[in-house]
Scaffold this motif. Structure first.
Motif, PDB file in Angstrom:
ATOM      1  N   HIS A   1      20.977   1.329  34.950  1.00  0.00           N
ATOM      2  CA  HIS A   1      19.891   0.765  35.756  1.00  0.00           C
ATOM      3  C   HIS A   1      19.807   1.612  37.028  1.00  0.00           C
ATOM      4  O   HIS A   1      20.360   1.257  38.061  1.00  0.00           O
ATOM      5  N   SER A   2      19.141   2.743  36.914  1.00  0.00           N
ATOM      6  CA  SER A   2      19.090   3.694  38.026  1.00  0.00           C
ATOM      7  C   SER A   2      17.704   4.310  38.131  1.00  0.00           C
ATOM      8  O   SER A   2      16.926   4.321  37.170  1.00  0.00           O
ATOM      9  N   MET A   3      17.417   4.846  39.314  1.00  0.00           N
ATOM     10  CA  MET A   3      16.124   5.473  39.555  1.00  0.00           C
ATOM     11  C   MET A   3      15.917   6.686  38.643  1.00  0.00           C
ATOM     12  O   MET A   3      14.844   6.870  38.070  1.00  0.00           O
ATOM     13  N   VAL A   4      16.966   7.498  38.487  1.00  0.00           N
ATOM     14  CA  VAL A   4      16.786   8.699  37.663  1.00  0.00           C
ATOM     15  C   VAL A   4      16.636   8.344  36.179  1.00  0.00           C
ATOM     16  O   VAL A   4      15.912   9.027  35.459  1.00  0.00           O
ATOM     17  N   GLN A   5      17.280   7.272  35.722  1.00  0.00           N
ATOM     18  CA  GLN A   5      17.109   6.863  34.328  1.00  0.00           C
ATOM     19  C   GLN A   5      15.672   6.423  34.082  1.00  0.00           C
ATOM     20  O   GLN A   5      15.086   6.725  33.035  1.00  0.00           O
ATOM     21  N   GLU A   6      15.090   5.728  35.051  1.00  0.00           N
ATOM     22  CA  GLU A   6      13.683   5.338  34.913  1.00  0.00           C
ATOM     23  C   GLU A   6      12.782   6.564  34.893  1.00  0.00           C
ATOM     24  O   GLU A   6      11.791   6.604  34.151  1.00  0.00           O
ATOM     25  N   MET A   7      13.121   7.590  35.676  1.00  0.00           N
ATOM     26  CA  MET A   7      12.343   8.832  35.683  1.00  0.00           C
ATOM     27  C   MET A   7      12.464   9.553  34.341  1.00  0.00           C
ATOM     28  O   MET A   7      11.488  10.116  33.835  1.00  0.00           O
ATOM     29  N   VAL A   8      13.671   9.515  33.761  1.00  0.00           N
ATOM     30  CA  VAL A   8      13.865  10.100  32.429  1.00  0.00           C
ATOM     31  C   VAL A   8      13.034   9.349  31.400  1.00  0.00           C
ATOM     32  O   VAL A   8      12.358   9.952  30.560  1.00  0.00           O
ATOM     33  N   ASP A   9      13.075   8.016  31.474  1.00  0.00           N
ATOM     34  CA  ASP A   9      12.325   7.187  30.514  1.00  0.00           C
ATOM     35  C   ASP A   9      10.824   7.447  30.588  1.00  0.00           C
ATOM     36  O   ASP A   9      10.121   7.376  29.573  1.00  0.00           O
ATOM     37  N   ARG A  10      10.337   7.755  31.801  1.00  0.00           N
ATOM     38  CA  ARG A  10       8.899   8.030  31.967  1.00  0.00           C
ATOM     39  C   ARG A  10       8.538   9.483  31.643  1.00  0.00           C
ATOM     40  O   ARG A  10       7.369   9.855  31.692  1.00  0.00           O
ATOM     41  N   GLY A  11       9.550  10.280  31.339  1.00  0.00           N
ATOM     42  CA  GLY A  11       9.304  11.675  30.999  1.00  0.00           C
ATOM     43  C   GLY A  11       9.086  12.577  32.199  1.00  0.00           C
ATOM     44  O   GLY A  11       8.614  13.710  32.055  1.00  0.00           O
ATOM     45  N   GLU A  12       9.455  12.094  33.388  1.00  0.00           N
ATOM     46  CA  GLU A  12       9.231  12.877  34.605  1.00  0.00           C
ATOM     47  C   GLU A  12      10.307  13.945  34.809  1.00  0.00           C
ATOM     48  O   GLU A  12      10.034  14.994  35.414  1.00  0.00           O
ATOM     49  N   ILE A  13      11.516  13.672  34.351  1.00  0.00           N
ATOM     50  CA  ILE A  13      12.600  14.646  34.423  1.00  0.00           C
ATOM     51  C   ILE A  13      13.391  14.587  33.124  1.00  0.00           C
ATOM     52  O   ILE A  13      13.299  13.618  32.362  1.00  0.00           O
ATOM     53  N   THR A  14      14.179  15.635  32.873  1.00  0.00           N
ATOM     54  CA  THR A  14      15.016  15.671  31.677  1.00  0.00           C
ATOM     55  C   THR A  14      16.389  15.054  31.975  1.00  0.00           C
ATOM     56  O   THR A  14      16.752  14.842  33.135  1.00  0.00           O
ATOM     57  N   GLU A  15      17.148  14.780  30.920  1.00  0.00           N
ATOM     58  CA  GLU A  15      18.512  14.284  31.098  1.00  0.00           C
ATOM     59  C   GLU A  15      19.339  15.282  31.906  1.00  0.00           C
ATOM     60  O   GLU A  15      20.143  14.891  32.762  1.00  0.00           O
ATOM     61  N   LYS A  16      19.134  16.573  31.647  1.00  0.00           N
ATOM     62  CA  LYS A  16      19.872  17.610  32.373  1.00  0.00           C
ATOM     63  C   LYS A  16      19.516  17.593  33.853  1.00  0.00           C
ATOM     64  O   LYS A  16      20.391  17.696  34.721  1.00  0.00           O
ATOM     65  N   GLU A  17      18.235  17.437  34.160  1.00  0.00           N
ATOM     66  CA  GLU A  17      17.795  17.379  35.554  1.00  0.00           C
ATOM     67  C   GLU A  17      18.317  16.126  36.248  1.00  0.00           C
ATOM     68  O   GLU A  17      18.623  16.141  37.447  1.00  0.00           O
ATOM     69  N   ALA A  18      18.430  15.035  35.494  1.00  0.00           N
ATOM     70  CA  ALA A  18      18.903  13.772  36.070  1.00  0.00           C
ATOM     71  C   ALA A  18      20.325  13.893  36.594  1.00  0.00           C
ATOM     72  O   ALA A  18      20.686  13.261  37.588  1.00  0.00           O
ATOM     73  N   LYS A  19      21.129  14.725  35.941  1.00  0.00           N
ATOM     74  CA  LYS A  19      22.544  14.850  36.327  1.00  0.00           C
ATOM     75  C   LYS A  19      22.721  15.463  37.719  1.00  0.00           C
ATOM     76  O   LYS A  19      23.740  15.234  38.371  1.00  0.00           O
ATOM     77  N   VAL A  20      21.749  16.236  38.164  1.00  0.00           N
ATOM     78  CA  VAL A  20      21.873  16.893  39.466  1.00  0.00           C
ATOM     79  C   VAL A  20      20.789  16.433  40.442  1.00  0.00           C
ATOM     80  O   VAL A  20      20.630  17.002  41.517  1.00  0.00           O
ATOM     81  N   HIS A  21      20.068  15.397  40.083  1.00  0.00           N
ATOM     82  CA  HIS A  21      18.983  14.913  40.937  1.00  0.00           C
ATOM     83  C   HIS A  21      19.557  14.312  42.220  1.00  0.00           C
ATOM     84  O   HIS A  21      20.567  13.596  42.186  1.00  0.00           O
TER      85      HIS A  21
END
Length: 243
Positions: free
Chosen positions: A139-159
């Motif tokens: 339940h995180s901001m970056v997970q929601e961004m991944v779910d919406r297709g705004e960033i990749t899983e790889k990008e989420a790790k360093v966001h």
């Protein structure tokens, strides 16, 4: 079943805001809870420990030899809801603790069935001989961004906002809790951890270590490897399995 757990302050933080507890009702029923506090040094410590203490009391009072799937769900969900209320009401009385909260990942294994209740970005992984499965969804901001297709899983790790969570215990009067139920074969291993571990170790690295080490060694090495990879956060991990 055997249970091993460990928490470590890491290499940078001045306090450990993680908390955990584990227990068993019989040879076939075991449980564990892991929390990661937020809201300043004092608030985070208080919130995570309050959650663990509240949940431990409830699970201890529910001790019995046999638990149905419905009973297991009721016990876990009630424990989490009550912990949320306790933290929220405590913070209302102390302005300096306003906004404090904690993640929670709570699991019970009964009759070869795994039950998990979850809020926040602490995680549960299920390790079988063939794969590692992340049971919970952050339940995180970056997970929601991944779910919406705004960033990749790889990008989420360093966001830069990867540590912002969208749900936590104790922040609001009510909390939305995710619940999972799935089979737990005898040879599988359950891992519960805070993001101090999951931010530094990829699932495939965790899986490789789980295949080579016994549970006690696995816990020790997961913590040590997280520190070697940076250790900028508190690290907590619990493992449950049949050895």
């Amino acid at each position: 079943m055997k249970i091993f757990g460990k928490t470590d302050i890491g290499l940078v933080r001045h306090s450990n805001q993680d908390a955990f507890q584990q227990g068993s009702y019989s040879e076939n029923i075991a449980w564990a809870v892991v929390c990661d506090g937020m809201g300043g040094a004092n608030g985070g410590n208080i919130a995570s420990q309050m959650a663990v203490d509240q949940i431990t009391r409830q699970l201890s009072s529910a001790s019995r030899e046999h638990i149905s799937s419905q009973s297991a769900k009721n016990i876990l969900m009630t424990a989490v809801y009550n912990a949320n209320t306790a933290i929220y009401e405590y913070a209302q009385k102390k302005p300096e603790l306003s906004g404090m909260g904690t993640t929670v990942v709570l699991a019970m294994i009964a009759r070869q069935t795994l039950h998990v209740a979850h809020v926040g970005d602490s995680r549960a992984y299920l390790v079988s001989k063939d794969e590692i499965l992340q049971i919970t969804k952050d339940h995180s901001m970056v997970q929601e961004m991944v779910d919406r297709g705004e960033i990749t899983e790889k990008e989420a790790k360093v966001h830069p906002r990867k540590n912002i969570i969208t749900r936590a215990l104790g922040v609001n009067p009510q909390v939305d809790v995710d619940y999972y139920e799935l089979p737990f074969p005898q040879e599988d291993i359950l891992l519960l951890c805070t993001d101090g571990l999951s931010n530094y170790l990829e699932p495939n690295a965790i899986y490789s270590m789980a295949m080579e080490l016994d549970l006690e060694q696995l816990i020790e090495q997961l913590v040590e490897q997280s520190k070697k990879m940076g250790g900028r956060d508190n690290i907590t991990v619990v493992a449950i399995g049949n050895e």
